[in-house]
Design a protein around this motif. Structure first.
Motif, PDB file in Angstrom:
ATOM      1  N   VAL A  31      22.023  46.352 105.306  1.00  0.00           N
ATOM      2  CA  VAL A  31      21.420  47.548 105.896  1.00  0.00           C
ATOM      3  C   VAL A  31      22.459  48.532 106.429  1.00  0.00           C
ATOM      4  N   VAL A  32      23.748  48.250 106.238  1.00  0.00           N
ATOM      5  CA  VAL A  32      24.803  49.118 106.765  1.00  0.00           C
ATOM      6  C   VAL A  32      25.592  49.691 105.593  1.00  0.00           C
ATOM      7  N   TYR A  33      24.924  50.486 104.772  1.00  0.00           N
ATOM      8  CA  TYR A  33      25.631  51.041 103.617  1.00  0.00           C
ATOM      9  C   TYR A  33      25.381  52.521 103.400  1.00  0.00           C
ATOM     10  N   VAL A  34      24.517  53.123 104.192  1.00  0.00           N
ATOM     11  CA  VAL A  34      24.317  54.571 104.128  1.00  0.00           C
ATOM     12  C   VAL A  34      24.749  55.131 105.480  1.00  0.00           C
ATOM     13  N   LEU A  35      25.857  55.823 105.483  1.00  0.00           N
ATOM     14  CA  LEU A  35      26.486  56.298 106.708  1.00  0.00           C
ATOM     15  C   LEU A  35      25.512  57.025 107.632  1.00  0.00           C
ATOM     16  N   ALA A  36      24.714  57.920 107.084  1.00  0.00           N
ATOM     17  CA  ALA A  36      23.811  58.736 107.896  1.00  0.00           C
ATOM     18  C   ALA A  36      22.713  57.924 108.585  1.00  0.00           C
TER      19      ALA A  36
ATOM     20  N   PRO B  55      23.391  55.211 112.738  1.00  0.00           N
ATOM     21  CA  PRO B  55      23.023  55.438 114.135  1.00  0.00           C
ATOM     22  C   PRO B  55      21.555  55.104 114.437  1.00  0.00           C
ATOM     23  N   ALA B  56      20.654  55.460 113.546  1.00  0.00           N
ATOM     24  CA  ALA B  56      19.229  55.151 113.757  1.00  0.00           C
ATOM     25  C   ALA B  56      18.979  53.643 113.685  1.00  0.00           C
TER      26      ALA B  56
ATOM     27  N   LYS C 140      31.028  52.344 116.439  1.00  0.00           N
ATOM     28  CA  LYS C 140      30.845  53.471 117.365  1.00  0.00           C
ATOM     29  C   LYS C 140      29.399  53.528 117.869  1.00  0.00           C
ATOM     30  N   ALA C 141      28.441  53.361 116.961  1.00  0.00           N
ATOM     31  CA  ALA C 141      27.025  53.404 117.350  1.00  0.00           C
ATOM     32  C   ALA C 141      26.682  52.234 118.271  1.00  0.00           C
ATOM     33  N   LEU C 142      27.215  51.044 117.979  1.00  0.00           N
ATOM     34  CA  LEU C 142      26.956  49.890 118.841  1.00  0.00           C
ATOM     35  C   LEU C 142      27.459  50.172 120.256  1.00  0.00           C
ATOM     36  N   ALA C 143      28.690  50.665 120.370  1.00  0.00           N
ATOM     37  CA  ALA C 143      29.267  50.958 121.687  1.00  0.00           C
ATOM     38  C   ALA C 143      28.442  51.997 122.437  1.00  0.00           C
ATOM     39  N   SER C 144      27.945  52.997 121.728  1.00  0.00           N
ATOM     40  CA  SER C 144      27.183  54.060 122.390  1.00  0.00           C
ATOM     41  C   SER C 144      25.838  53.569 122.919  1.00  0.00           C
TER      42      SER C 144
END
Length: 98
Positions: A10-15, A18-19, A59-63
């Motif tokens: 599930v982590v292969y489309v950059l955009a 974050p969602a 970055k998203a995890l940290a945020s």
């Protein structure tokens, strides 16, 4: 809230990363954990796509106050020689309070 969330590929489309992480943060119980496996990336991202996606994920995890640790105890099925070098299995939990 869920004690365990399991996600794969599930982590292969950059955009969308974050969602995805926001969804984890919303649905994860306070002491819960996400198990995330990934070995894919969109070919449209080019040769650095996997690295870019992983950086975006971190970055998203940290945020969202989440932290990932690599699981090193992954056992492969009997007829499976090895994982691709870019594959990872992460255990994601809420980051400890400072």
């Amino acid at each position: 809230a869920f004690d365990v969330i399991i996600a794969s590929q599930v982590v292969y489309v950059l955009a969308c990363i974050p969602a995805l992480v926001e969804t984890f943060a919303t649905l994860l119980a306070p002491d819960g954990e996400v198990w995330l496996y990934n070995d894919r990336v969109s070919y449209s991202l080019g040769p650095d796509g996997q690295t870019e996606c992983r950086a975006c994920l971190d970055k998203a995890l940290a945020s969202h106050g989440l932290a990932a640790t690599a699981d090193t105890c992954l056992r492969l099925p009997r007829d499976f020689d090895e994982l691709p070098s870019h594959a990872y299995l992460l255990r994601i939990t809420r980051a400890p309070s400072a």
